[in-house]
Design a protein around this motif. Sequence first.
Motif, PDB file in Angstrom:
ATOM      1  N   ARG A 158       0.832  -1.207   0.000  1.00 41.79           N
ATOM      2  CA  ARG A 158       0.000   0.000   0.000  1.00 41.79           C
ATOM      3  C   ARG A 158       0.867   1.257   0.000  1.00 41.79           C
ATOM      4  O   ARG A 158       0.535   2.247  -0.681  1.00 41.79           O
ATOM      5  N   ASN A 162       1.816   2.156  -3.408  1.00 44.23           N
ATOM      6  CA  ASN A 162       0.661   2.395  -4.286  1.00 44.23           C
ATOM      7  C   ASN A 162       0.439   1.248  -5.268  1.00 44.23           C
ATOM      8  O   ASN A 162       0.038   1.461  -6.415  1.00 44.23           O
ATOM      9  N   ALA A 185      -6.356   1.901  -1.718  1.00 45.55           N
ATOM     10  CA  ALA A 185      -6.538   2.090  -0.270  1.00 45.55           C
ATOM     11  C   ALA A 185      -7.841   1.490   0.219  1.00 45.55           C
ATOM     12  O   ALA A 185      -7.926   1.001   1.350  1.00 45.55           O
ATOM     13  N   ASP A 239      -2.786   6.334   7.401  1.00 41.16           N
ATOM     14  CA  ASP A 239      -2.988   6.223   5.959  1.00 41.16           C
ATOM     15  C   ASP A 239      -4.084   7.179   5.485  1.00 41.16           C
ATOM     16  O   ASP A 239      -3.924   7.863   4.463  1.00 41.16           O
ATOM     17  N   ILE A 240      -5.186   7.243   6.217  1.00 45.35           N
ATOM     18  CA  ILE A 240      -6.251   8.186   5.831  1.00 45.35           C
ATOM     19  C   ILE A 240      -5.766   9.628   5.959  1.00 45.35           C
ATOM     20  O   ILE A 240      -6.117  10.496   5.154  1.00 45.35           O
ATOM     21  N   SER A 243      -2.639  10.653   5.477  1.00 47.77           N
ATOM     22  CA  SER A 243      -1.742  10.932   4.347  1.00 47.77           C
ATOM     23  C   SER A 243      -2.518  11.083   3.041  1.00 47.77           C
ATOM     24  O   SER A 243      -2.145  11.888   2.177  1.00 47.77           O
ATOM     25  N   VAL A 244      -3.602  10.327   2.872  1.00 44.67           N
ATOM     26  CA  VAL A 244      -4.402  10.440   1.654  1.00 44.67           C
ATOM     27  C   VAL A 244      -5.060  11.812   1.571  1.00 44.67           C
ATOM     28  O   VAL A 244      -5.156  12.406   0.490  1.00 44.67           O
ATOM     29  N   ASN A 245      -5.507  12.363   2.705  1.00 48.56           N
ATOM     30  CA  ASN A 245      -6.191  13.663   2.738  1.00 48.56           C
ATOM     31  C   ASN A 245      -5.256  14.801   3.110  1.00 48.56           C
ATOM     32  O   ASN A 245      -5.725  15.858   3.554  1.00 48.56           O
ATOM     33  N   ASN A 279      -9.844  13.657  -0.255  1.00 50.96           N
ATOM     34  CA  ASN A 279     -10.248  12.609  -1.197  1.00 50.96           C
ATOM     35  C   ASN A 279     -11.695  12.224  -0.872  1.00 50.96           C
ATOM     36  O   ASN A 279     -11.960  11.329  -0.067  1.00 50.96           O
ATOM     37  N   LEU A 300     -12.873   8.431  -1.565  1.00 50.66           N
ATOM     38  CA  LEU A 300     -12.393   7.461  -0.581  1.00 50.66           C
ATOM     39  C   LEU A 300     -13.065   7.662   0.770  1.00 50.66           C
ATOM     40  O   LEU A 300     -13.467   6.691   1.433  1.00 50.66           O
ATOM     41  N   ASN A 301     -13.197   8.917   1.196  1.00 49.67           N
ATOM     42  CA  ASN A 301     -13.807   9.192   2.495  1.00 49.67           C
ATOM     43  C   ASN A 301     -15.260   8.721   2.539  1.00 49.67           C
ATOM     44  O   ASN A 301     -15.697   8.122   3.533  1.00 49.67           O
TER      45      ASN A 301
END
Length: 687
Positions: A108, A111, A115, A144-145, A147-149, A154, A157-158
């Motif tokens: 993950r 990438n 996710a 992880d959430i 870092s994604v936002n 996002n 994904l959210n």
Amino acid sequence: MSDRNRNKLPNNLPQLQNLIKRDPGSYKDEFLQQLRHYQSNLQIFQLKPSQYSKTLDELLIFLAQVAHCYPEEMGGYPQDLRDLLLSHSSSLDRTMRMSLCKALILLRNKNLIPATSVLELFFEMFRCQDKLLRKTLYTYIVNDIKSVNLNHKNAKLNTTLQNFMYTMLKDNNPIAAKMSLDVMIDLYNRNIWKDTKTVNVITTACFSKITKILVAALQFFLGTHEEREDKDSDSEDESEVKSQTELLTGHRVGKKTRKRQKKLDRALHNLKRNKKNKKKAETFNFSALHLIHDPQGFCEKIFRQLESTTERFEVKLMMVDLVSRLIGVHQLMLFNFYPYVQRFLQPHQREVTRLLLFAAQASHDLVPPEYIDSVIKTIANNFITERNSSEVMAVGLNAVREICFRCPLGISDDLLQDLTQYKNHRDKSVMMASRALIQLYRRVNPELLLKKDKGKPTEASKGLKVLQYGEKDTRTYLPGTEALTENAVEDNDDDNKDNDGWESCSEEDDDDDDGEWVDVHHSSDEEEVDTSLVPETKEEREQKAMTVSTSRILSQEEFKKLQQLEAVKQTEGMTSGAKKRKRPAEEEEERGELLKLSMIENVYKKRAHDKDSRLATVMEGRVDRPKYTHGPRKMNPHASTTNRDKERGKNYTMIKHKVMNRKKKRSFRDKQIALRNSLLKKQKTKY
């Protein structure tokens, strides 16, 4: 050639991993060999998934490290790991299960896997009976959430994860549901998922049959988790200070060496670094109660659950707190709540001050006055009576004041006048509470007070309008802005006089060489009276204030000036001969949308000094004081002392044997004298 220097690429996986990352193409054959080795071991492992396989464990981490170098060959590798965890998550060996999760985390991070699939899998793995695994997955999901936002939200994904977690909150496994709720609360507190969808998903946890989930959701809406974190950080700071003191104290004892000094410096540096890392950025966030979609329906459901619940008293108290906050913040109508709270308003009730606080929180000006009047009468009958202690009476009066502050029409004039009679009570707490109630109604509705309690009229009470039930004081202008124009004109006139007036006069004097007379006009009775001296009516002031409020934007200095003018109106008399009333020493504590318990427990008593304050008063008393001398002064300060004087400064254990021997070796004559003296002393005291 020795075994140490021999190259063992097929078996030395760390070395092969390093070489593949540098040059993937040259070592592709070795990689394919390890990939086939992994596939064969995986088939053997699936026959007995509960047994640990060291070879497969090493191959899992190796392939996850080099998967990005061969994306085509490793295309099905993430799905193999995911299927293995889904099918055998509960029966897998602990070490193998952790290795599989670590391999997925590595993929993950590169990438190589979306996710959504990883995070949904990890949420489902909260059901595993492995505390270390759950803690590891919890930390990774949050990070992880985050870092994604990090750069931008996002939303896709959210939304997907929030819908999935909505189902996880209803999971049959209480541990999985509780961990999912903790993830959502943590993400909300970190300002990652601070939206209405997150809050409304958490509202469903307030109706859970599992006590831990219910308590966690209630604490989230009440904000008690933040207070607990603050207390924990304070205790950690105290422990750090204590350990630092212990280090410095321990260094004073013993031989001073360079090695011990370096050790002390290293320990102090580590303490300072840890304290710096624990500091968090201060965030200013409004309450989650404002983001609830249907506060009226949610409040009614919570109250129905409260009436039928069998939880312990602490949980019921949290539910009462949440209902009262919802009623106060959103100004809801829940009339059955007030009779429910009245049953607990007794001085002997446990946590009665908090229950009084909840009754005040649930009061607002849209509640019919008869419901509030019933609550106030209950408090007055049970608390504000002479049979109770002064602390109980003061708490009752403070509670009545806070309720009346939010609903001034909720008390009758007879009851109010009875409560104001305690303004001359012998106890200071009761007296101050009663006077605070008088001060409140002087500003809100002085007509309910007795004539002697109304006080002197002020400019603020000149145009006071008593609002009836449901009526709002709406204005199209800012009060006091009419004075800004007058002050502006006066300032301009003063500037013109200072700058232009004297210059023009001087220029005229200099230019007037002809000796002509200058006409000077004086005021007389026949002239017209200046209109500025005529008192303005209320309508004229409002019209002028409306003109100023709608014509321009006020500056910060003008807003400060308006506040000063309003403060002057609170104290300035209506007539010119009225004296300025003294303002209280302490300003009234600001009230927000939520009450503080200190407003109810505001009992005036002299608090006991702690060590710091007591030491401060001692040091303050020593200022400009001569140094005291102990004992009689010697005529010659350099003269020697006797052995008996030296013994007074020694420890008793050092001279204990001499004292005991001295008592034992008394002569018969000394004993006679001692006996005679004691008999004479007794005879004197007898007569």
